[in-house]
Design a protein around this motif. Structure first.
Motif, PDB file in Angstrom:
ATOM      1  N   ARG A  82       0.832  -1.209   0.000  1.00 53.88           N
ATOM      2  CA  ARG A  82       0.000   0.000   0.000  1.00 53.88           C
ATOM      3  C   ARG A  82       0.863   1.255   0.000  1.00 53.88           C
ATOM      4  O   ARG A  82       0.564   2.237  -0.677  1.00 53.88           O
ATOM      5  CB  ARG A  82      -0.943   0.002   1.208  1.00 53.88           C
ATOM      6  CG  ARG A  82      -2.117  -0.949   1.070  1.00 53.88           C
ATOM      7  CD  ARG A  82      -3.197  -0.643   2.100  1.00 53.88           C
ATOM      8  NE  ARG A  82      -2.723  -0.825   3.458  1.00 53.88           N
ATOM      9  CZ  ARG A  82      -2.800  -1.961   4.134  1.00 53.88           C
ATOM     10  NH1 ARG A  82      -3.326  -3.037   3.570  1.00 53.88           N
ATOM     11  NH2 ARG A  82      -2.367  -2.042   5.370  1.00 53.88           N
ATOM     12  N   GLU A  83       1.933   1.210   0.786  1.00 54.45           N
ATOM     13  CA  GLU A  83       2.808   2.389   0.896  1.00 54.45           C
ATOM     14  C   GLU A  83       3.568   2.649  -0.397  1.00 54.45           C
ATOM     15  O   GLU A  83       3.721   3.797  -0.817  1.00 54.45           O
ATOM     16  CB  GLU A  83       3.797   2.182   2.048  1.00 54.45           C
ATOM     17  CG  GLU A  83       4.746   3.357   2.254  1.00 54.45           C
ATOM     18  CD  GLU A  83       5.748   3.101   3.363  1.00 54.45           C
ATOM     19  OE1 GLU A  83       6.760   3.809   3.406  1.00 54.45           O
ATOM     20  OE2 GLU A  83       5.524   2.187   4.174  1.00 54.45           O
ATOM     21  N   ARG A  84       4.025   1.595  -1.046  1.00 52.02           N
ATOM     22  CA  ARG A  84       4.861   1.755  -2.228  1.00 52.02           C
ATOM     23  C   ARG A  84       4.066   1.892  -3.532  1.00 52.02           C
ATOM     24  O   ARG A  84       4.600   2.340  -4.542  1.00 52.02           O
ATOM     25  CB  ARG A  84       5.815   0.564  -2.345  1.00 52.02           C
ATOM     26  CG  ARG A  84       6.849   0.465  -1.230  1.00 52.02           C
ATOM     27  CD  ARG A  84       7.883   1.584  -1.294  1.00 52.02           C
ATOM     28  NE  ARG A  84       8.530   1.635  -2.598  1.00 52.02           N
ATOM     29  CZ  ARG A  84       9.556   0.869  -2.955  1.00 52.02           C
ATOM     30  NH1 ARG A  84      10.050  -0.013  -2.090  1.00 52.02           N
ATOM     31  NH2 ARG A  84      10.096   0.977  -4.148  1.00 52.02           N
TER      32      ARG A  84
END
Length: 220
Positions: A82-84
């Motif tokens: 999700r972050e990347r």
């Protein structure tokens, strides 16, 4: 195998799984969505689809078909994905939709919703839309996007694998929540699949609100 050797193996695996994406980048695509679903087979709960758009330089090792990974590893990777990710989206169809229109059409609807939500996020973040969508085995005729169906795509495309992890972790968490709401069916462990404990719960308690009636006609 040493830790260094294992990391080298995983890096080689990552490069192998980026082949479809790299071919599309070389052909001029900028934003590629990988789509997969979880939950077509269970007797209870929703089918959940995810669409994940990764950057070309995505370098997180260990991303693979969610079925090949431990629950611990999936839970570690999901927030990193999700972050990347450049963008992502989830779609789902609950048991009522599945019973009304059948599991295949419900799955396609969940996938359409996942792509639409991922594209909305992508537009907000970059001003651009999705150029190409990679699906695990299926195609969606009215999607309005260039698309490729890859047999066993969740083990061949890093984008589809990332989507499979995202969808699996999301659905598993939902089923653990349902286990508290509807105790007695062992949803926390079987996630709605037809295990011995699950069938024993049905025999003892009958069907609960999240059971798929079209899958369990003998119990109606």
């Amino acid at each position: 195998m040493t830790k260094a050797e294992r990391e080298e193996m995983l890096r080689a695996r990552l490069q192998e799984m980026k082949r479809y994406e790299n071919e599309l980048y070389a052909a001029g695509a900028h934003y590629i969505g990988g789509v997969d679903e979880v939950g077509r087979g269970p007797l209870a709960g929703p089918v959940v689809a995810a669409c994940v758009i990764l950057p070309p330089d995505f370098d997180v090792i260990g991303v693979d078909d969610s079925k090949k990974l431990s629950e611990k590893k999936r839970n570690e990777l999901a927030p990193v994905i999700r972050e990347r990710a450049l963008a992502y989206g989830l779609g789902m169809a609950d048991e009522k939709v599945i019973d009304r229109i059948n599991i295949l059409e419900a799955t396609r609807g969940a996938m359409r919703a996942a792509v639409a939500k991922a594209e909305k996020m992508l537009l907000e973040r970059t001003g651009a839309g999705i150029d190409h969508v990679l699906f695990d085995a299926v195609t969606i005729e009215d999607l309005g996007k260039d698309q490729t169906a890859i047999i066993k795509g969740d083990s061949k495309s890093v984008s589809i694998a990332a989507a499979s992890i995202f969808a699996k972790v999301t659905r598993d968490a939902m089923m653990v929540g349902y286990a508290e709401q509807y105790p007695g069916y062992a949803f926390e462990s079987n996630k709605g699949y037809g295990t011995k404990a699950h069938f024993e719960g049905i025999e003892r308690l009958g069907l609960c609100p999240i059971h798929r009636r079209s899958f369990l006609t003998k119990y109606l």
